[in-house]
Design a protein around this motif. Structure first.
Motif, PDB file in Angstrom:
ATOM      1  N   GLN A  55       0.841  -1.197   0.000  1.00 22.92           N
ATOM      2  CA  GLN A  55       0.000   0.000   0.000  1.00 22.92           C
ATOM      3  C   GLN A  55       0.876   1.247   0.000  1.00 22.92           C
ATOM      4  O   GLN A  55       0.817   2.085   0.913  1.00 22.92           O
ATOM      5  CB  GLN A  55      -0.911  -0.006   1.239  1.00 22.92           C
ATOM      6  CG  GLN A  55      -2.156  -0.857   1.096  1.00 22.92           C
ATOM      7  CD  GLN A  55      -3.154  -0.285   0.105  1.00 22.92           C
ATOM      8  OE1 GLN A  55      -3.336   0.914   0.030  1.00 22.92           O
ATOM      9  NE2 GLN A  55      -3.800  -1.149  -0.666  1.00 22.92           N
ATOM     10  N   GLY A  74       7.584  -0.921   6.158  1.00 22.30           N
ATOM     11  CA  GLY A  74       7.340  -1.385   7.506  1.00 22.30           C
ATOM     12  C   GLY A  74       8.444  -2.293   7.983  1.00 22.30           C
ATOM     13  O   GLY A  74       8.776  -2.313   9.151  1.00 22.30           O
ATOM     14  N   ARG A  75       9.070  -3.020   7.065  1.00 24.16           N
ATOM     15  CA  ARG A  75      10.049  -4.008   7.504  1.00 24.16           C
ATOM     16  C   ARG A  75      11.240  -3.355   8.177  1.00 24.16           C
ATOM     17  O   ARG A  75      11.683  -3.785   9.203  1.00 24.16           O
ATOM     18  CB  ARG A  75      10.486  -4.896   6.320  1.00 24.16           C
ATOM     19  CG  ARG A  75       9.386  -5.818   5.831  1.00 24.16           C
ATOM     20  CD  ARG A  75       8.923  -6.786   6.920  1.00 24.16           C
ATOM     21  NE  ARG A  75       7.479  -6.690   7.144  1.00 24.16           N
ATOM     22  CZ  ARG A  75       6.823  -7.335   8.089  1.00 24.16           C
ATOM     23  NH1 ARG A  75       7.452  -8.139   8.929  1.00 24.16           N
ATOM     24  NH2 ARG A  75       5.531  -7.178   8.250  1.00 24.16           N
ATOM     25  N   ASN A  76      11.786  -2.325   7.585  1.00 26.58           N
ATOM     26  CA  ASN A  76      12.918  -1.651   8.213  1.00 26.58           C
ATOM     27  C   ASN A  76      13.081  -0.298   7.546  1.00 26.58           C
ATOM     28  O   ASN A  76      13.511  -0.209   6.408  1.00 26.58           O
ATOM     29  CB  ASN A  76      14.191  -2.470   8.051  1.00 26.58           C
ATOM     30  CG  ASN A  76      15.380  -1.792   8.730  1.00 26.58           C
ATOM     31  OD1 ASN A  76      15.314  -0.611   9.084  1.00 26.58           O
ATOM     32  ND2 ASN A  76      16.438  -2.533   8.901  1.00 26.58           N
ATOM     33  N   SER A  77      12.753   0.749   8.276  1.00 28.74           N
ATOM     34  CA  SER A  77      12.756   2.068   7.657  1.00 28.74           C
ATOM     35  C   SER A  77      14.160   2.455   7.189  1.00 28.74           C
ATOM     36  O   SER A  77      14.303   3.242   6.269  1.00 28.74           O
ATOM     37  CB  SER A  77      12.207   3.115   8.617  1.00 28.74           C
ATOM     38  OG  SER A  77      13.101   3.343   9.671  1.00 28.74           O
ATOM     39  N   SER A  78      15.184   1.895   7.801  1.00 30.56           N
ATOM     40  CA  SER A  78      16.540   2.237   7.369  1.00 30.56           C
ATOM     41  C   SER A  78      16.864   1.646   6.008  1.00 30.56           C
ATOM     42  O   SER A  78      17.790   2.078   5.339  1.00 30.56           O
ATOM     43  CB  SER A  78      17.570   1.749   8.393  1.00 30.56           C
ATOM     44  OG  SER A  78      17.261   2.250   9.661  1.00 30.56           O
ATOM     45  N   ARG A  79      16.121   0.633   5.607  1.00 32.93           N
ATOM     46  CA  ARG A  79      16.336   0.079   4.263  1.00 32.93           C
ATOM     47  C   ARG A  79      15.337   0.645   3.253  1.00 32.93           C
ATOM     48  O   ARG A  79      15.705   0.990   2.152  1.00 32.93           O
ATOM     49  CB  ARG A  79      16.226  -1.450   4.293  1.00 32.93           C
ATOM     50  CG  ARG A  79      17.503  -2.131   4.781  1.00 32.93           C
ATOM     51  CD  ARG A  79      17.525  -3.596   4.373  1.00 32.93           C
ATOM     52  NE  ARG A  79      16.412  -4.332   4.926  1.00 32.93           N
ATOM     53  CZ  ARG A  79      16.411  -4.912   6.121  1.00 32.93           C
ATOM     54  NH1 ARG A  79      17.485  -4.846   6.880  1.00 32.93           N
ATOM     55  NH2 ARG A  79      15.368  -5.564   6.551  1.00 32.93           N
ATOM     56  N   LEU A  82      10.705   6.051   4.126  1.00 30.19           N
ATOM     57  CA  LEU A  82       9.330   6.350   4.529  1.00 30.19           C
ATOM     58  C   LEU A  82       8.339   5.905   3.460  1.00 30.19           C
ATOM     59  O   LEU A  82       8.611   6.041   2.269  1.00 30.19           O
ATOM     60  CB  LEU A  82       9.192   7.855   4.767  1.00 30.19           C
ATOM     61  CG  LEU A  82      10.055   8.409   5.909  1.00 30.19           C
ATOM     62  CD1 LEU A  82      10.076   9.938   5.855  1.00 30.19           C
ATOM     63  CD2 LEU A  82       9.513   7.928   7.251  1.00 30.19           C
ATOM     64  N   PRO A  83       7.195   5.354   3.874  1.00 25.20           N
ATOM     65  CA  PRO A  83       6.231   4.840   2.903  1.00 25.20           C
ATOM     66  C   PRO A  83       5.386   5.965   2.292  1.00 25.20           C
ATOM     67  O   PRO A  83       4.526   6.524   2.960  1.00 25.20           O
ATOM     68  CB  PRO A  83       5.351   3.919   3.755  1.00 25.20           C
ATOM     69  CG  PRO A  83       5.409   4.504   5.134  1.00 25.20           C
ATOM     70  CD  PRO A  83       6.762   5.152   5.272  1.00 25.20           C
ATOM     71  N   HIS A 111      -1.890  13.009   2.973  1.00 23.11           N
ATOM     72  CA  HIS A 111      -1.694  11.707   3.637  1.00 23.11           C
ATOM     73  C   HIS A 111      -0.369  11.066   3.251  1.00 23.11           C
ATOM     74  O   HIS A 111      -0.333   9.887   2.906  1.00 23.11           O
ATOM     75  CB  HIS A 111      -2.810  10.734   3.246  1.00 23.11           C
ATOM     76  CG  HIS A 111      -4.056  10.851   4.046  1.00 23.11           C
ATOM     77  ND1 HIS A 111      -4.454   9.925   4.979  1.00 23.11           N
ATOM     78  CD2 HIS A 111      -5.009  11.805   4.056  1.00 23.11           C
ATOM     79  CE1 HIS A 111      -5.612  10.289   5.516  1.00 23.11           C
ATOM     80  NE2 HIS A 111      -5.979  11.422   4.972  1.00 23.11           N
ATOM     81  N   ASN A 112       0.689  11.814   3.237  1.00 24.52           N
ATOM     82  CA  ASN A 112       2.017  11.264   2.985  1.00 24.52           C
ATOM     83  C   ASN A 112       2.866  11.467   4.238  1.00 24.52           C
ATOM     84  O   ASN A 112       2.483  12.233   5.116  1.00 24.52           O
ATOM     85  CB  ASN A 112       2.647  11.990   1.779  1.00 24.52           C
ATOM     86  CG  ASN A 112       2.334  11.310   0.461  1.00 24.52           C
ATOM     87  OD1 ASN A 112       2.568  10.111   0.311  1.00 24.52           O
ATOM     88  ND2 ASN A 112       1.783  12.062  -0.486  1.00 24.52           N
ATOM     89  N   PRO A 113       4.009  10.807   4.325  1.00 23.90           N
ATOM     90  CA  PRO A 113       4.800  10.875   5.563  1.00 23.90           C
ATOM     91  C   PRO A 113       5.091  12.299   6.043  1.00 23.90           C
ATOM     92  O   PRO A 113       4.969  12.579   7.221  1.00 23.90           O
ATOM     93  CB  PRO A 113       6.080  10.128   5.198  1.00 23.90           C
ATOM     94  CG  PRO A 113       5.635   9.128   4.175  1.00 23.90           C
ATOM     95  CD  PRO A 113       4.570   9.831   3.373  1.00 23.90           C
ATOM     96  N   HIS A 115       3.478  14.843   4.628  1.00 26.87           N
ATOM     97  CA  HIS A 115       2.244  15.558   4.307  1.00 26.87           C
ATOM     98  C   HIS A 115       2.293  16.403   3.041  1.00 26.87           C
ATOM     99  O   HIS A 115       1.629  17.434   2.945  1.00 26.87           O
ATOM    100  CB  HIS A 115       1.780  16.397   5.505  1.00 26.87           C
ATOM    101  CG  HIS A 115       1.767  15.612   6.779  1.00 26.87           C
ATOM    102  ND1 HIS A 115       1.232  14.348   6.856  1.00 26.87           N
ATOM    103  CD2 HIS A 115       2.246  15.883   8.017  1.00 26.87           C
ATOM    104  CE1 HIS A 115       1.373  13.886   8.086  1.00 26.87           C
ATOM    105  NE2 HIS A 115       1.990  14.780   8.800  1.00 26.87           N
ATOM    106  N   ALA A 151      13.458  14.312   6.115  1.00 25.12           N
ATOM    107  CA  ALA A 151      12.831  13.158   6.770  1.00 25.12           C
ATOM    108  C   ALA A 151      13.303  11.853   6.138  1.00 25.12           C
ATOM    109  O   ALA A 151      13.646  10.897   6.839  1.00 25.12           O
ATOM    110  CB  ALA A 151      11.309  13.268   6.681  1.00 25.12           C
ATOM    111  N   ALA A 155      15.281   8.762   7.829  1.00 21.42           N
ATOM    112  CA  ALA A 155      14.766   7.392   7.811  1.00 21.42           C
ATOM    113  C   ALA A 155      15.812   6.430   7.245  1.00 21.42           C
ATOM    114  O   ALA A 155      15.945   5.305   7.726  1.00 21.42           O
ATOM    115  CB  ALA A 155      13.479   7.319   6.992  1.00 21.42           C
TER     116      ALA A 155
END
Lengths: 420, 420
Positions: A55, A74-79, A82-83, A111-113, A115, A151, A155
């Protein structure tokens, strides 16, 4: 990946998929060229493949210029960072009714990380930057991009440098510096900042300026707005889109997204009419449109819509061409109309947009008033950023009651007031 | 629906599913009682049913107290309201590393329509209000709820009245008034505002105060945070959650969400340890926890975390019980620690939270420093609101460079500065 090379928009010269943005032959802008033949021609299968994706924008990886797009967020924000994307498309019947229109939808990119829609373009530019071996992110920004780069760099765990005009709204400065970026205030307007960044970009080989040397990758992120609109409308095209114009990149890339998918058979029918929206205080593209010109005359911006305050828009000529060929147009609105646009959208939809969205909403209102929109048209209003970022624009646009904590005072002040 | 009645938390007296919130027998708080037997015991089928739902809280309709939950969002905001929930859960390895922890996840509720978790509770309260025939929405708010009620009322086309403490941050006032609500500033703190609203609620039969007469429905919205965490963790439970405490409702309802799903067989294993987080300047629950007390002594709030500034927390006793029984705890942090918490989260994850999230992050840091968290624990940090709402808290926490638009000045100022 289906991206094959960089191609000059003017002379069609070709280059490998490196950190380049300008044609060595003619100085035209470079764009990504694709070969989608590996996707096959089974449209249903392709749609299912997209729908099975995460998504966020990575569900559209087949149409983006990355070797190895990140997996599900979601798995790892460092990889994965931001979604971004997969923002709501909301049918706004009360807004349509207020404007005397038939069917209006709001694409709500608040609706973004961080905004704004800039999270989309930064997601792609930063992933490509890592693929190409850069170790530092940077940008020239009118504000939203500053938030998004700072940002995303945080991340991903990359250092970043963000260059902004010194007179930017304090909200956007605070919402950038908090991420621990190197924040550089430049005494000048966005066009001055952009020129400086172009120069720095040439001198710092390990810096990926998302909107300078990474620009061809960055710009492709805006196509995902079109992909989402079409998917959310059940794999159909809208009749018309109203989109803000700063550099003209978002405006033209949304159209590119629709036409790419139409060529691939994912969508059918006529391409949407594209209406561009500018603030009168920085309206080089609207002015050129009205004058029937093919190129824009640079202006010095003076508007509350600072996120659109690009006086020398790189994609101005392409925006003009698109507006004319699609049967749309380009309009400009005053600062007072922008404030009214923000209020109109908030009151009728519950969506609070920044000044850029006030520009877009006010432009939709102007088109409606002029009778330019047919009663049966399906119109999409693209809201690119959040009202929390430009709060100054709504100060003084409403009144509040002030009471003591007593029921008598409530009745005397609020209810009497409400009845007036 | 699977909700069957209202039930007193203290004496178990039962009432129909009306707009009631207090037991007539013992003045205890009323909660929703459910009978989930109609859902059957096929856990796989139930999971698939949830996963096939929309990307918002209505995917959990089977566990919410509504006769007719709205369909997929997007179809018409005037019918379904703003789409709340399905916010990202992001694995924060750099934050974990900084704190010397094993596995930390951030539940990022800034990805809601008005950028706080209050959109969840308001979505449910407002839908239930319409089912019960109310025509006006209202609330007592410390800020985020004001944004959420005003926006939701605008989306639904309902009039609204929002009562706030007069000294609320200007950001939250502007981001509420813009929606065209009746905004009532009350000279007093939140507890004064709340008392006034309780009185008004008794006098205005057609007003649904989301957190007064609609409170049992409203409170259920917080369970969806737990549902999402469990679903996003692949239908498993975290070991520990760190959650801010204002009234104590979010804290206790997250635990209720986990335990409900465990009873239904949707989840297995031990319930998470629940750690509550308060600002020292308003820490009645943390103080009672430390003192070994069962009830909270009301305080006068004095903290930058205004969204947590409830001096007389309604669910304080239940929060104390939960913290003790789950093996968690309740801590408080100073305003300086809150500011540092905001910066820590932003720098390591790219997520910018308001002061409440600073409280939560600082509390996580404190637990880590104290060695309270095992190396193999999976910890979820619940971030409830957005940094753009409390920008004052980060003013002065970072420095920016100021240069003219020249490369020489860039090299002399920025690069020299960065090297120091």
């Amino acid at each position: 990946m289906s991206a094959t090379e960089l191609k000059c928009r003017e002379c069609a010269a070709r280059y490998p998929l490196e950190a380049r943005y300008v044609c060595e032959q003619c100085f035209g802008p470079l764009e990504i060229a694709y070969d989608h033949s590996a996707l096959g021609d089974d449209v249903s299968a392709l749609r299912r493949r997209i729908q099975a994706g995460p998504q966020n924008i990575w569900r559209y990886s087949d149409f983006l210029p990355l070797d190895a797009p990140p997996g599900p967020s979601g798995r790892n924000s460092s990889r994965v960072g931001l979604p971004a994307g997969c923002t709501p498309l909301i049918r706004a019947d009360r807004l349509a009714e207020r404007l005397g229109l038939g069917e209006v939808w709001v694409k709500n990119d608040t609706h973004n990380p961080t905004h704004s829609f800039k999270d989309r373009v930064v997601a792609i530019a930063s992933q490509r930057a890592r693929e190409l071996g850069f170790d530092t992110l940077a940008c020239a920004s009118t504000g939203n991009l500053a938030n998004a780069v700072a940002a995303q760099a945080a991340a991903l765990g990359m250092p970043s440098y963000v260059f902004i005009p010194a007179d930017l709204e304090e909200q956007k400065i605070l919402a950038t510096g908090v991420y621990g970026t190197h924040l550089v205030k430049v005494a000048g307007n966005y066009d001055d900042v952009n020129r400086l960044c172009t120069e720095v970009s040439g001198e710092r080989e390990n810096w990926a300026f998302v909107n300078v040397n990474m620009r061809p990758y960055y710009a492709e992120g805006s196509k995902t707005v079109a992909y989402e609109i079409a998917e959310q409308l059940g794999w159909t095209l809208p009749d018309r889109c109203v989109v803000p114009i700063a550099s003209g990149s978002l405006f033209t890339k949304i159209a590119k997204g629709f036409s790419e998918w139409t060529e691939l058979g994912l969508l059918d029918g006529d391409q949407p009419k594209m209406n561009g929206a500018q603030a009168l205080g920085c309206s080089p593209v609207a002015a050129a449109y009205e004058a029937g010109a093919d190129v824009c005359r640079p202006v010095k911006p003076d508007t509350i819509a600072k996120s659109l305050a690009i006086g020398n828009p790189a994609d101005g000529p392409y925006a003009l061409e698109l507006a004319r060929e699609s049967g749309g147009g380009i309009d400009s609105v005053t600062d007072d109309e922008i404030r009214a646009g923000i209020r109109l959208l908030a009151e009728t939809t519950g969506i609070f947009t920044e000044t850029a969205g006030g520009v877009t909403t006010a432009t939709l209102a102007k088109l409606a008033e002029r009778g330019d929109i047919g009663a049966d048209e399906r119109v999409v209003l693209v809201i690119t950023g959040d009202g929390l970022k430009t709060l100054d624009a709504v100060r003084g646009t409403f009144e509040a009651y002030e009471i003591t904590p007593s029921f008598d005072d409530f009745e005397a002040t609020v209810e009497q007031g409400a009845r007036i």
